[in-house]
Design an enzyme around this catalytic site. Structure first.
Site, PDB file in Angstrom:
ATOM      1  N   GLU A 120       0.819  -1.221   0.000  1.00  0.00           N
ATOM      2  CA  GLU A 120       0.000   0.000   0.000  1.00  0.00           C
ATOM      3  C   GLU A 120       0.853   1.271   0.000  1.00  0.00           C
ATOM      4  O   GLU A 120       1.199   1.792   1.056  1.00  0.00           O
ATOM      5  CB  GLU A 120      -0.934   0.003   1.230  1.00  0.00           C
ATOM      6  CG  GLU A 120      -1.853   1.216   1.271  1.00  0.00           C
ATOM      7  CD  GLU A 120      -2.781   1.250   2.500  1.00  0.00           C
ATOM      8  OE1 GLU A 120      -2.603   0.410   3.410  1.00  0.00           O
ATOM      9  OE2 GLU A 120      -3.644   2.114   2.556  1.00  0.00           O
TER      10      GLU A 120
ATOM     11  N   LYS B 134      -2.362  -2.092  -3.191  1.00  0.00           N
ATOM     12  CA  LYS B 134      -3.429  -1.261  -2.599  1.00  0.00           C
ATOM     13  C   LYS B 134      -3.055   0.211  -2.786  1.00  0.00           C
ATOM     14  O   LYS B 134      -2.414   0.816  -1.921  1.00  0.00           O
ATOM     15  CB  LYS B 134      -3.616  -1.607  -1.118  1.00  0.00           C
ATOM     16  CG  LYS B 134      -4.670  -0.730  -0.436  1.00  0.00           C
ATOM     17  CD  LYS B 134      -5.060  -1.235   0.944  1.00  0.00           C
ATOM     18  CE  LYS B 134      -5.978  -0.237   1.639  1.00  0.00           C
ATOM     19  NZ  LYS B 134      -6.572  -0.733   2.876  1.00  0.00           N
TER      20      LYS B 134
HETATM   21  C1  5MM Z   1      -5.245   4.638   4.102  1.00  0.00           C
HETATM   22  O1  5MM Z   1      -5.802   3.891   5.093  1.00  0.00           O
HETATM   23  C2  5MM Z   1      -6.109   2.528   4.768  1.00  0.00           C
HETATM   24  C3  5MM Z   1      -7.384   2.424   4.010  1.00  0.00           C
HETATM   25  O2  5MM Z   1      -8.328   3.169   4.714  1.00  0.00           O
HETATM   26  P1  5MM Z   1      -9.185   4.251   3.955  1.00  0.00           P
HETATM   27  O3  5MM Z   1      -9.988   3.453   2.944  1.00  0.00           O
HETATM   28  O4  5MM Z   1     -10.004   4.850   5.053  1.00  0.00           O
HETATM   29  O5  5MM Z   1      -8.237   5.208   3.318  1.00  0.00           O
HETATM   30  C4  5MM Z   1      -6.275   1.783   6.088  1.00  0.00           C
HETATM   31  O6  5MM Z   1      -6.144   0.404   5.928  1.00  0.00           O
HETATM   32  C5  5MM Z   1      -5.246   2.317   6.969  1.00  0.00           C
HETATM   33  O7  5MM Z   1      -4.003   1.846   6.549  1.00  0.00           O
HETATM   34  C6  5MM Z   1      -5.490   1.954   8.373  1.00  0.00           C
HETATM   35  O8  5MM Z   1      -6.762   2.389   8.770  1.00  0.00           O
HETATM   36  C7  5MM Z   1      -4.366   2.657   9.082  1.00  0.00           C
HETATM   37  O9  5MM Z   1      -4.603   2.836  10.350  1.00  0.00           O
HETATM   38  P2  5MM Z   1      -3.463   3.589  11.179  1.00  0.00           P
HETATM   39  O10 5MM Z   1      -4.107   3.731  12.463  1.00  0.00           O
HETATM   40  O11 5MM Z   1      -2.262   2.717  11.153  1.00  0.00           O
HETATM   41  O12 5MM Z   1      -3.234   4.905  10.488  1.00  0.00           O
END
Ligand code: 5MM
Length: 341
Positions: A177, A219
């Protein structure tokens, strides 16, 4: 390493027009979201919220895999069933976020480097034994004056590739990601250039680290104008720019692409995914799926607000969003679905 198992898992994660559910918020992120709604920031509330998600009726018909957090993968439902078993019983593959977060990067003001490689091999081994079959690591790239720097892109791409290689060694499919953030005034064109540069570097590093592309999922962010940019392109223009960018830099062998939502509203994230599949699906070498957190969870959290009585309505809202995104994978989403599910 069982290469065929990795490839099979990667395929299963993007099969049947399903997507991933990102429920891997670290405690600080989870607490920030709870605080805005007056939900207590406690382990009990986090457990209750994650149980609400995992027990949503019909979730497994739209979701292929769920990304958990270290605390969550060790938790159970109130009846004692582990979350991992509950997911597997619902036909959902358990996954785990394994990065230790994006930290300020030394010598690179306003830029971030994701940490977490130390001790990763043994953590991955434990997660595999607990039932996880895929993992996730997020790198954060900021667009601004003079940034991102090559040093930041290189360091993050290298860490992503080291992580991905360790995952595959442990039998876990790496979800890679690299997120170019939406924050800022930059144009869609600038986002496209930066996203291309980042992905090019990421795939160079993945190649150097001998990562099997068929056994990984990318991702990425969509190609979007900055939130503060005066020109906001249409859904179709975003779809075109995103697909055009990816066709330049993402090898055809990659197991699948599952977008992050990055702060887009639930409906917009669905509409843009739908437009990409409607316009291009038959011509693309990889599946275009979703791996949303906020864009599928937020309506449910807004309804739940920590109250047990709101669980059924919150679960309906969550199911509605994942079902809309499943339709978007087929290019069959229509905004009229927002009123009549
Ligand atoms: C970018 O965030 C990831 C995808 O979420 P969105 O669809 O809301 O953008 C998500 O998996 C993210 O990596 C986690 O929520 C990260 O959590 P922390 O707490 O590590 O920032």
């Amino acid at each position: 390493m069982n290469t065929q198992e990795l490839i099979d898992t990667a395929r299963a994660l993007v099969a049947d027009d399903k997507g991933l559910l990102a429920m891997d918020e670290s405690n600080p992120t989870c607490h920030r979201r709870f605080a805005l709604l007056g939900i207590p920031q406690t382990v009990e509330a986090r457990q209750a919220y994650r149980e609400l998600i995992i027990t949503t009726p019909g979730l497994g018909s739209c979701i292929s895999g769920a990304i958990l957090y270290d605390e969550t993968i060790r938790q159970q439902k109130k009846d004692g069933t582990s979350f991992v078993k509950a997911l597997i019983d619902a036909g959902i593959i358990p996954g785990i976020k394994v990065d230790a977060g994006a930290k300020n990067m030394a010598g690179h003001p306003k830029e971030k480097i994701t940490e977490g490689l130390d001790g990763l091999r043994s953590r991955l081994k434990e997660y595999y034994q607990m039932g996880a079959r895929f993992a996730k690591w997020r790198a954060v790239i900021v667009i601004g004056d003079g940034i991102p720097s090559t040093g930041c892109i290189e360091a993050n791409a290298h860490a992503l590739a080291r992580y991905a290689a360790l995952c595959q060694e442990a039998g876990l499919v790496p979800v890679v990601e690299p997120e170019v953030l939406m924050d800022g005034e930059h144009s869609l064109q600038r986002c496209s250039e930066v996203t291309q540069e980042v992905l090019r570097m990421v795939f160079n590093q993945l190649y150097s680290q001998r990562v099997i592309l068929e056994g990984m999922i990318l991702k990425p962010n969509m190609v979007l104008p900055g939130l503060a940019c005066s020109s906001q392109e249409t859904v179709d223009e975003v779809a075109d720019a995103t697909v055009k960018c990816f066709l330049q830099v993402v090898p055809a062998a990659v197991g699948g692409i599952a977008f992050l939502s990055g702060g887009q509203s639930g409906q917009l994230a669905t509409e843009r995914l739908n437009a990409m599949n409607l316009r291009f699906k038959s011509r693309l070498p990889w599946a275009l799926a979703f791996s949303y957190a906020r864009a599928v969870q937020q309506p449910a959290m807004d309804i739940w607000r920590g109250q047990a009585a709101n669980v059924p309505a919150a679960q309906q809202a969550l199911y509605h969003r994942v079902n809309c995104n499943r339709a978007a994978r087929r290019g069959e989403y229509n905004p009229s679905m927002e009123k009549h599910d």
